[in-house]
Design an enzyme around this catalytic site. Structure first.
Site, PDB file in Angstrom:
ATOM      1  N   GLU A 124      -5.428 -12.709   6.637  1.00  0.00           N
ATOM      2  CA  GLU A 124      -6.252 -11.516   6.850  1.00  0.00           C
ATOM      3  C   GLU A 124      -7.595 -11.598   6.113  1.00  0.00           C
ATOM      4  O   GLU A 124      -8.181 -10.585   5.764  1.00  0.00           O
ATOM      5  CB  GLU A 124      -5.469 -10.253   6.450  1.00  0.00           C
ATOM      6  CG  GLU A 124      -4.750 -10.337   5.104  1.00  0.00           C
ATOM      7  CD  GLU A 124      -3.862  -9.112   4.809  1.00  0.00           C
ATOM      8  OE1 GLU A 124      -4.032  -8.071   5.456  1.00  0.00           O
ATOM      9  OE2 GLU A 124      -3.027  -9.222   3.894  1.00  0.00           O
ATOM     10  N   ASP A 166      -7.900  -5.818   7.014  1.00  0.00           N
ATOM     11  CA  ASP A 166      -8.513  -6.646   5.976  1.00  0.00           C
ATOM     12  C   ASP A 166      -9.367  -7.754   6.590  1.00  0.00           C
ATOM     13  O   ASP A 166     -10.424  -8.107   6.037  1.00  0.00           O
ATOM     14  CB  ASP A 166      -7.430  -7.258   5.074  1.00  0.00           C
ATOM     15  CG  ASP A 166      -7.030  -6.284   3.984  1.00  0.00           C
ATOM     16  OD1 ASP A 166      -7.942  -5.727   3.342  1.00  0.00           O
ATOM     17  OD2 ASP A 166      -5.828  -6.051   3.785  1.00  0.00           O
ATOM     18  N   HIS A 170       0.809  -1.223   0.000  1.00  0.00           N
ATOM     19  CA  HIS A 170       0.000   0.000   0.000  1.00  0.00           C
ATOM     20  C   HIS A 170       0.843   1.274   0.000  1.00  0.00           C
ATOM     21  O   HIS A 170       0.294   2.365  -0.121  1.00  0.00           O
ATOM     22  CB  HIS A 170      -0.923   0.017   1.221  1.00  0.00           C
ATOM     23  CG  HIS A 170      -1.982  -1.049   1.178  1.00  0.00           C
ATOM     24  ND1 HIS A 170      -2.931  -1.109   0.192  1.00  0.00           N
ATOM     25  CD2 HIS A 170      -2.230  -2.096   2.001  1.00  0.00           C
ATOM     26  CE1 HIS A 170      -3.731  -2.150   0.407  1.00  0.00           C
ATOM     27  NE2 HIS A 170      -3.324  -2.769   1.492  1.00  0.00           N
TER      28      HIS A 170
END
Ligand code: 3PY
Ligand code: MG
Length: 502
Positions: A144, A170, A45
Site C-alpha cells: 500500500e 494508503d 486502526h
C-alpha cells in the site's frame, strides 16, 4: 481446522470480508449473523485489544472466517492475532521481501517459521492445532505504498505468502493521488495484481462497498473488503434520522415547512375517484379557498360540489387530452396547488397480454397526463409564488408487482418525472411531492385481497406533506414498510413481490 476463505483462494474463487473497527463484541456477533465470507478485525486502526478480540472471535467463528489485520508486522502483533483464534493475518505496510519473509516466519510454527507455541485457544487442543495451523492459516501482506509496489514482484515471490492485499487508501496517499484515486492509482493496483498472477499468489483489494467489490471480482481480484461496521452503523442510523427529519443529509438545514392549504386554490384531478373524493373533503376541511375538481364526467362531482358550496368548481377533464389541459390552464390562472391524482390501473401484467394496449393507456394517463399538467401549470405556480405539485404515485413505482406490471412501470416513469420536476422547479420555489401509498381501499383495488388502507388516511398524509414540505410520502404501514425494506435489501423486496404472478 477448516478455513473456507483459504480454500476459496486456492480454487481461485473470490470472497468478501466485512472489516470491524469499533471493538464491539456485540457488533461483531450481529454482523456475523449476516454470514459474510470473512470478518476482518482491524487491529491497526480499530479499537480491538487482546481480550475483546478473544471474545469477538468466539462470537463469530461458527458463522464466518475470523481474520485479523494486525497492528503492524512485529511477531507479537501477529502471534497475538493467531493465538486468539484468527484463521489468518493481513499484515499492513509491507514494502520489502525481507519484511514479507519476517511475516511468514512470525505466522508459521517451526520448522517453517518461528511462531512460538502457546495461547489460550491453541492450548485447548494443541496436538491438533499445532499440527494443522501452518497449512490452515492465511498469511497475507498489504502492499500500500509506492515502495511496496516497486518491490511487489519480490514480495509476491516470498514462500508462504498466500495473498497480497492492496490498501487503496494508503496507496493513494503514498502516490499523492489522494483524495482522487484516478488512472495512475489504478495502474499501480493492476501492477500489483499482475505481479501476484505472475507469482501464483492471490490478490485482494480494499473496496469499501459491495458494488465496487463486484467490479473488482469481475477484474479477477480474489478477496475484497466489502464494508465495515462503522459505515454499517452510520448508514442505518443516518437513514432513520434523515428520513424522519425530512432531509437528505445531516448538514442540510432543517425542513422549512411547506405550502398552506388554508386560503389556497387547488387543482385536483380524478376528484371523483376513491382517493380523490377524500382529498376534496380534506382540502375543504383545511380551508382551501377554491378547488377546481376535475373528472372525465363532471356530473359525477355534483354531490361533492354541492357539499362544498361555492368553493368547488367541477370541471370536465380527460388528462390524456393535451388541448383540454391547455384550455384548463388558461381558465385556472389562480392555482397554488396542483394535485395530479387521476390514474388508471388495468390490473394486468406486462407479458401475459395479447398486446401493449393497456401498458400504453396507463403510460398516457399516469405519466404523460401529470407531465402535461405539470408543464401547463408550472408557469402559473411560478407567478403565484411557487406553490406545490403533488403526484399521486404508488409504492409500486419503487418495485414491480407483476400481476399489474404495466401499472408499476407507468408509476416508475412518473416517479422519475417527479424527481426531474422537483429539480427543475426548485428555482421557482415549487414544492414537488411524490405520494407512494400501498394498497388503498378503492374501486381500483376491488379485485385484490389483503389489507388496504383507508383513502381518507392517504388524503390526510397528502395534506400533511403539502403543509410540511415532505417530498416523498409513504402513507400507511404497507408503503412505509416496503420503503424501509427497499432501503435495506432491495433484492429481497423484488423477489417477494415477484411471487405475485398473474
Ligand atoms: C488502506 O486502504 O490503506 C487500508 O489499509 C484499508 O483499511
Ligand atoms: Mg492502509
Amino acid at each position: 481446522m477448516k478455513n473456507a476463505v483459504l480454500a476459496a483462494l486456492k480454487r481461485g474463487e473470490a470472497t468478501g470480508s466485512i472489516w470491524l473497527t469499533t471493538g464491539s463484541v456485540a457488533v461483531a456477533e450481529s454482523i456475523a449473523s449476516t454470514r459474510p465470507d470473512a470478518i476482518v478485525f482491524d487491529a491497526q486502526h480499530g479499537l480491538w485489544n487482546r481480550e475483546s478480540l478473544f471474545a469477538a472471535i468466539a462470537s463469530v467463528r461458527d458463522k464466518t472466517v475470523p481474520l485479523v489485520r494486525t497492528a503492524d508486522n512485529t511477531p507479537i502483533s501477529i502471534s497475538t492475532a493467531l493465538d486468539n483464534g484468527a484463521l489468518g493475518v493481513i499484515v499492513p505496510m509491507i514494502e520489502t521481501a525481507e519484511q514479507a519473509a519476517g511475516v511468514v516466519a512470525s505466522a508459521k510454527y517451526p520448522p517453517v517459521g518461528m511462531r512460538s507455541s502457546g495461547g489460550v485457544r491453541p492450548l485447548m487442543d494443541f496436538k491438533k492445532y499445532g499440527a494443522e495451523a501452518n497449512a490452515s492459516i492465511i498469511v497475507a501482506v498489504m502492499v500500500e505504498t509506492a515502495t511496496g509496489v516497486k518491490n511487489v514482484a519480490q514480495i509476491a515471490a516470498v514462500k508462504g505468502i498466500d495473498m497480497i492485499f492492496i490498501g487503496t487508501g494508503d496507496l493513494s496517499m503514498s502516490l499523492g493521488t489522494f483524495p482522487e484515486y484516478g488512472p495512475r492509482h489504478e495502474q499501480q493496483v493492476r501492477k500489483i495484481q499482475d505481479a501476484c498472477r505472475e507469482a501464483g499468489v492471490a490478490c485482494g483489494v480494499f473496496c469499501g462497498h459491495a458494488t465496487f467489490a463486484m467490479e473488482r471480482k469481475r477484474q479477477g481480484f480474489l478477496h475484497m473488503a466489502i464494508g465495515d461496521d462503522g459505515f454499517a452503523v452510520r448508514l442505518a442510523a443516518a437513514y432513520a434520522t434523515n428520513m424522519f427529519a425530512n432531509r437528505a443529509d445531516v448538514d442540510e438545514p432543517p425542513l422549512k415547512g411547506g405550502v398552506q392549504v388554508k386560503g389556497s386554490t387547488v387543482l385536483l384531478t380524478g376528484a371523483n375517484g376513491g382517493i380523490g373524493q377524500k382529498l376534496l373533503v380534506a382540502l375543504l376541511a383545511a380551508g382551501a379557498a377554491k378547488v377546481y375538481a376535475t373528472a372525465r364526467n363532471p356530473k359525477s362531482l355534483a354531490a361533492s360540489a354541492k357539499k362544498g358550496a361555492k368553493r368547488v368548481v367541477p370541471l370536465a377533464l380527460d388528462i390524456t387530452d393535451e388541448k383540454a389541459i391547455a384550455a384548463l390552464a388558461k381558465q385556472c390562472r389562480d392555482v397554488d396547488i396542483v394535485i395530479n391524482n387521476a390514474g388508471l390501473n388495468h390490473n394486468t401484467p406486462l407479458m401475459g397480454r395479447p398486446d401493449i394496449a393497456h401498458a400504453r393507456a396507463e403510460i398516457e394517463t399516469n405519466y404523460f397526463g401529470p407531465l402535461n399538467i405539470g408543464r401547463a401549470f408550472a408557469p402559473i405556480l411560478k407567478k403565484n409564488g411557487g406553490g406545490a405539485i403533488v403526484n399521486m404515485l404508488s409504492i409500486l413505482a419503487r418495485v414491480n408487482l407483476p400481476i399489474m406490471g404495466s401499472l408499476c412501470a407507468s408509476k416508475a416513469a412518473a416517479l422519475s418525472m417527479t424527481q426531474a420536476m422537483r429539480a427543475e422547479l426548485a428555482k421557482q420555489h415549487t414544492l414537488v411531492i411524490g405520494v407512494m401509498p400501498g394498497a388503498v381501499d378503492t374501486a381500483m383495488t376491488a379485485s385484490l385481497d389483503g389489507p388496504k388502507m383507508e383513502p381518507a388516511e392517504v388524503a390526510a398524509a397528502v395534506l400533511y406533506a403539502i403543509e410540511h414540505g415532505i417530498e416523498d410520502v409513504f402513507p400507511g404501514d404497507m408503503a412505509s414498510g416496503v420503503a424501509a425494506g427497499l432501503a435495506m435489501n432491495p433484492k429481497a423486496v423484488e423477489r417477494d413481490f415477484a411471487k405475485y404472478l398473474p
